[in-house]
Write a protein that holds these residues in place. Structure first.
Motif, PDB file in Angstrom:
ATOM      1  N   LYS A  54       0.828  -1.213   0.000  1.00 52.68           N
ATOM      2  CA  LYS A  54       0.000   0.000   0.000  1.00 52.68           C
ATOM      3  C   LYS A  54       0.863   1.264   0.000  1.00 52.68           C
ATOM      4  N   VAL A  58       0.304   3.773  -3.258  1.00 52.81           N
ATOM      5  CA  VAL A  58      -0.302   5.101  -3.109  1.00 52.81           C
ATOM      6  C   VAL A  58       0.514   6.168  -3.832  1.00 52.81           C
ATOM      7  N   THR A  61      -0.105   5.687  -7.753  1.00 56.70           N
ATOM      8  CA  THR A  61      -1.474   6.074  -8.072  1.00 56.70           C
ATOM      9  C   THR A  61      -1.652   7.584  -7.976  1.00 56.70           C
ATOM     10  N   SER A  62      -1.018   8.198  -6.977  1.00 52.73           N
ATOM     11  CA  SER A  62      -1.101   9.658  -6.830  1.00 52.73           C
ATOM     12  C   SER A  62      -0.466  10.367  -8.024  1.00 52.73           C
ATOM     13  N   VAL A 190      -6.461   6.552  -4.877  1.00 55.60           N
ATOM     14  CA  VAL A 190      -5.560   7.210  -3.924  1.00 55.60           C
ATOM     15  C   VAL A 190      -6.190   7.185  -2.535  1.00 55.60           C
ATOM     16  N   CYS A 191      -7.485   7.467  -2.470  1.00 54.59           N
ATOM     17  CA  CYS A 191      -8.183   7.485  -1.181  1.00 54.59           C
ATOM     18  C   CYS A 191      -8.232   6.101  -0.541  1.00 54.59           C
ATOM     19  N   ASN A 193      -6.158   3.622  -1.047  1.00 48.28           N
ATOM     20  CA  ASN A 193      -4.795   3.275  -0.621  1.00 48.28           C
ATOM     21  C   ASN A 193      -4.404   4.000   0.660  1.00 48.28           C
ATOM     22  N   LEU A 194      -4.777   5.281   0.754  1.00 49.08           N
ATOM     23  CA  LEU A 194      -4.457   6.050   1.963  1.00 49.08           C
ATOM     24  C   LEU A 194      -5.167   5.487   3.183  1.00 49.08           C
TER      25      LEU A 194
END
Length: 259
Positions: A54, A58, A61-62, A190-191, A193-194
């Motif tokens: 993760k 992230v 993906t970001s 992104v969300c 993963n965060l």
């Protein structure tokens, strides 16, 4: 810190770059990254593998989300609403991940993936038509509940294939073309993963020294993948989607009946 050789780190960094590219184009980079981590670091606890994955994902993906946002008009407010719901879902999924029997989940996921593959193969125009006008209230609510909470929960619980599912779900629910769906999916992903990363980090199951160089390669792969998808268009994204879905089915089948 686990004892991981320099050669293994280099190979894992290359895998992270490739996974970042796949994630940026159509999602599903975890199909490559998770097995690479499991093979390269077999002595590392599964929870640490998931947490490190993760932390790497992230970043890539970001990077892809920013690259898409610069070139593709995205409904940012709608994407963030779905993303916040997905973040909550992924945190819940990560919290309960230890209690889920993956042997029970894999056959269910394979059935869903096979249905998705059949749908895409027998609907050649799926995701290639131009995006329609603004979605109505009903479709937006469905996107938050199904795409956000549902797939966020899945990402926290299991993970691989989330980006692919997001692209498919956004295309089907909001009637987006695949390029616009990919751009929106990156913000939502992104969300997710965060959310999952926050839970794994809270439990101390992230190998930050390994994640850092892998994340740098994932960032480069994510930027390159976004540029490729934007240049080649929906037809190319659809072809990659088919390959990724077939690969996901094969990987899950192998885990279920061979490994």
């Amino acid at each position: 810190m686990y004892d991981i050789s320099l050669t293994t780190v280099v190979v894992l960094c290359l895998a992270a770059g490739a996974a970042g590219w796949i994630d940026a184009v159509v999602g599903g980079g975890g199909l490559l990254l998770l097995p690479a981590l499991l093979i390269g670091a077999p002595h590392v606890a599964p929870a640490s593998i998931l947490g490190t994955n993760k932390a790497v994902a992230v970043v890539g993906t970001s990077a892809a989300a920013v690259a898409y946002a610069r070139k593709v008009p995205v409904g940012l407010g709608r994407a963030l609403r779905i993303g916040v719901a997905a973040l909550c879902g992924s945190m819940c999924g990560a919290f309960f991940a230890a209690g889920i029997d993956s042997a029970v989940m894999r056959p269910m996921i394979m059935v869903v993936l096979l249905a998705v593959l059949a749908f895409v193969m027998f609907r050649p125009a799926f995701g290639t038509a131009p995006a329609t006008g603004p979605a109505g209230r009903g479709r937006n609510v469905t996107a938050v509940l199904v795409v956000g909470i549902g797939l966020g929960l899945y990402d926290g619980l299991i993970g691989p294939g989330t980006g692919t599912f997001l692209v498919l779900a956004l295309t089907a629910v909001l009637h987006l073309d695949l390029v616009h769906a990919s751009a929106t999916a990156k913000i939502v992903n992104v969300c997710t993963n965060l959310g999952a990363l926050a839970m794994f980090a809270y439990h101390g199951t992230v190998l930050w020294q390994l994640a850092a160089p892998m994340a740098a390669c994932s960032l480069a792969g994510g930027l390159a993948g976004a540029r490729t998808a934007l240049k080649r268009g929906s037809g190319f994204v659809r072809a990659v989607l088919v390959v990724v879905v077939v690969s996901l089915v094969a990987k899950l089948a192998y885990d279920q009946w061979v490994a």
